[in-house]
Design a protein around this motif. Sequence first.
Motif, PDB file in Angstrom:
ATOM      1  N   GLU A 136      40.685  95.311  26.881  1.00 24.07           N
ATOM      2  CA  GLU A 136      39.595  94.362  26.652  1.00 24.07           C
ATOM      3  C   GLU A 136      39.664  93.783  25.232  1.00 24.07           C
ATOM      4  OE1 GLU A 136      37.296  93.162  28.706  1.00 24.07           O
ATOM      5  OE2 GLU A 136      37.821  94.356  30.457  1.00 24.07           O
ATOM      6  N   CYS A 137      39.976  94.665  24.264  1.00 26.61           N
ATOM      7  CA  CYS A 137      40.053  94.184  22.872  1.00 26.61           C
ATOM      8  C   CYS A 137      41.169  93.164  22.688  1.00 26.61           C
ATOM      9  CB  CYS A 137      40.308  95.354  21.920  1.00 26.61           C
ATOM     10  SG  CYS A 137      38.883  96.399  21.748  1.00 26.61           S
ATOM     11  N   MET A 138      42.225  93.297  23.507  1.00 31.74           N
ATOM     12  CA  MET A 138      43.325  92.338  23.410  1.00 31.74           C
ATOM     13  C   MET A 138      42.992  91.040  24.132  1.00 31.74           C
ATOM     14  SD  MET A 138      46.723  94.481  24.122  1.00 31.74           S
ATOM     15  CE  MET A 138      46.732  96.173  23.699  1.00 31.74           C
ATOM     16  N   GLY A 139      41.873  91.033  24.847  1.00 36.40           N
ATOM     17  CA  GLY A 139      41.504  89.826  25.587  1.00 36.40           C
ATOM     18  C   GLY A 139      42.006  89.832  27.018  1.00 36.40           C
ATOM     19  N   VAL A 140      42.451  91.014  27.494  1.00 37.69           N
ATOM     20  CA  VAL A 140      42.904  91.115  28.890  1.00 37.69           C
ATOM     21  C   VAL A 140      41.755  91.704  29.707  1.00 37.69           C
ATOM     22  CG1 VAL A 140      44.571  92.211  30.445  1.00 37.69           C
ATOM     23  CG2 VAL A 140      45.280  91.505  28.158  1.00 37.69           C
TER      24      VAL A 140
ATOM     25  N   LEU B  51      34.126  92.370  17.883  1.00 35.59           N
ATOM     26  CA  LEU B  51      35.023  92.069  19.002  1.00 35.59           C
ATOM     27  C   LEU B  51      34.333  91.295  20.127  1.00 35.59           C
ATOM     28  CD1 LEU B  51      36.751  95.540  19.145  1.00 35.59           C
ATOM     29  CD2 LEU B  51      37.976  93.389  18.889  1.00 35.59           C
ATOM     30  N   ILE B  53      32.328  92.579  22.211  1.00 33.50           N
ATOM     31  CA  ILE B  53      32.117  93.454  23.379  1.00 33.50           C
ATOM     32  C   ILE B  53      30.626  93.744  23.517  1.00 33.50           C
ATOM     33  CG2 ILE B  53      32.545  95.791  24.281  1.00 33.50           C
ATOM     34  CD1 ILE B  53      35.352  95.569  23.020  1.00 33.50           C
ATOM     35  N   ARG B  77      37.626  85.888  25.225  1.00 38.24           N
ATOM     36  CA  ARG B  77      38.889  86.603  25.452  1.00 38.24           C
ATOM     37  C   ARG B  77      40.013  85.958  24.633  1.00 38.24           C
ATOM     38  NH1 ARG B  77      38.533  90.394  28.811  1.00 38.24           N
ATOM     39  NH2 ARG B  77      36.663  90.466  30.088  1.00 38.24           N
ATOM     40  N   ARG B  80      39.732  86.743  21.004  1.00 43.55           N
ATOM     41  CA  ARG B  80      40.125  88.112  20.626  1.00 43.55           C
ATOM     42  C   ARG B  80      41.590  88.229  20.241  1.00 43.55           C
ATOM     43  NH1 ARG B  80      36.906  90.838  25.398  1.00 43.55           N
ATOM     44  NH2 ARG B  80      34.829  90.763  24.517  1.00 43.55           N
ATOM     45  N   PHE B 109      50.239  86.951  26.013  1.00 36.68           N
ATOM     46  CA  PHE B 109      49.624  85.794  25.347  1.00 36.68           C
ATOM     47  C   PHE B 109      50.592  84.802  24.724  1.00 36.68           C
ATOM     48  CE2 PHE B 109      46.323  89.071  25.293  1.00 36.68           C
ATOM     49  CZ  PHE B 109      45.323  88.370  25.937  1.00 36.68           C
TER      50      PHE B 109
END
Lengths: 263, 248
Positions: A136-140, B51, B53, B77, B80, B109
């Motif tokens: 999640e932190c990586m944006g996945v 982040l 979250i 996303r 991030r 990415f």
Amino acid sequence: MVAIVKNGVSWVGASVLEVTPAIGRLVLYIFSTFFWFLKPPFRRTLFFEQMVFMGNKSLFIVLLTSSFSGMVFAYQIYLGFTAFSVDSFVGPIVAIAVCKELAPVFTGLVVAGRCGAAMAAQIGTMKVTEQVDALECMGVNSVQYLAVPRVFATVITMPMLCMIFMLIANLGSWVIGVKVLGIDPVMYFSKLSDFMNLPMIIEGLIKASFFGFLISIIGTYQGFAVKGGAEGVGRGTNMAVVWGMIMVLISDFFLTAILAKIL
Amino acid sequence: MSDAIEFNHLTKTFGDHTVLNALDFKIHEGKITTILGFSGAGKSTLLKHILGIHHPTSGQVKVLGQDLKNLDEGQMREFRTNFGMVFQYSALFDSMTNFDNVAFPMREFTKKSKSQIKEDVLSLMEQVGLDEHAWYKLPSEISGGMRKRVGLARGLALQPKVMLYDEPTTGLDPITTHMVDDLIRRTHAAGASLPMTSVIISHDIAATLRISDYIAFLELGQVVEHSSVEDFKKSTNPTIRKFLELST
């Protein structure tokens, strides 16, 4: 008396309050899985990896279960039918039972025990070791990365395993009926072709696919719901197996009723 | 000095419990800032706000000039990818080799070719001092210190503008702790041309004094001290004095 009624009502109320949000979360999770299934990127490699994983995990047990259940079912039917001299019906009876019920249900139970548990354990372990947070932190999106390939690989692989179950169980039935118990092979196949039809096989495959959906949704959901450490993973795995099997058996009844009207 | 991260009157409550209470605080760009505090002070909650979250109950979080509440799920996303994160226990994907762990963000990415990814991953693993024999092993086959290096290399994979460290030295022996501290310093210095902002969540006062440019002390949901390391050592706040005395 009043106290008993009061306790009963409060127990029902507490249960409703506990179960309702859980159902709501599960429904939202199902919608989320569909939503992320439709959004790119489409992770084909993960999807095929999961199919291979499921095949490896389940194929041997499916082969074992199907061969012996086909043989024992044929033997039992023969013992009953031979008294009325209708032993040639062993083939179609076994085939109908296997294709419509035994193959999807047994395959569902095997996959719930093997793969549903594995899904909950894998995702649960990733959850408690912060690997899900890392994604999640990586944006996945973790649902898209972890759940979607598993759910849709199970939906596709379950009918394949079910088909293998059907073939092997009927082969077992033929071996016992024709080769061991001496049923006339021509009569065996003649009756088989008289009573069997394609919708019966399709019914079994649709059921298998639906069971696959339920098992994988429950398995992945239980994985994401894991809290705590190893104990939480164990609890999640256990819940995935128990609820996977329960849902296969319950949904089988309703699915049978629905498919009987459609097919 | 410009600010990479701003918390403006940030309040976060969970049920009746207020974790962050009208917190105002700015993290300077290109510097190493450590957020110190007791367990349960809200350090990790603050990190999760950076982040995106967690979302504020009230107030505002601005990262790299962007108010996070203006970003939808998809934009968040994408945003991030500006962050690199090193977790307390590394959080490496245990089904992948160390090489694949570091390559993962690039494969997700970027549109880099396989050979370019391989070249970049090997360069990153060399940069963090990961032994060659560990490159293609699974995370479970290497030591905790080595896993930290892999975690750091993975965090650096997308050349982030902000590196976040969640208690990076917890559970490590003193020598490995020093090694990780040096690594954080060197990594920050190597990224100085970018410039990279580093935010560390920690309990470890000795390590904090060694590697930080600025220290923020979190207590009862508010930053009660935010100063340079030298000024922090001279703080007259009784809680910080006690924290410093007990830790040294």
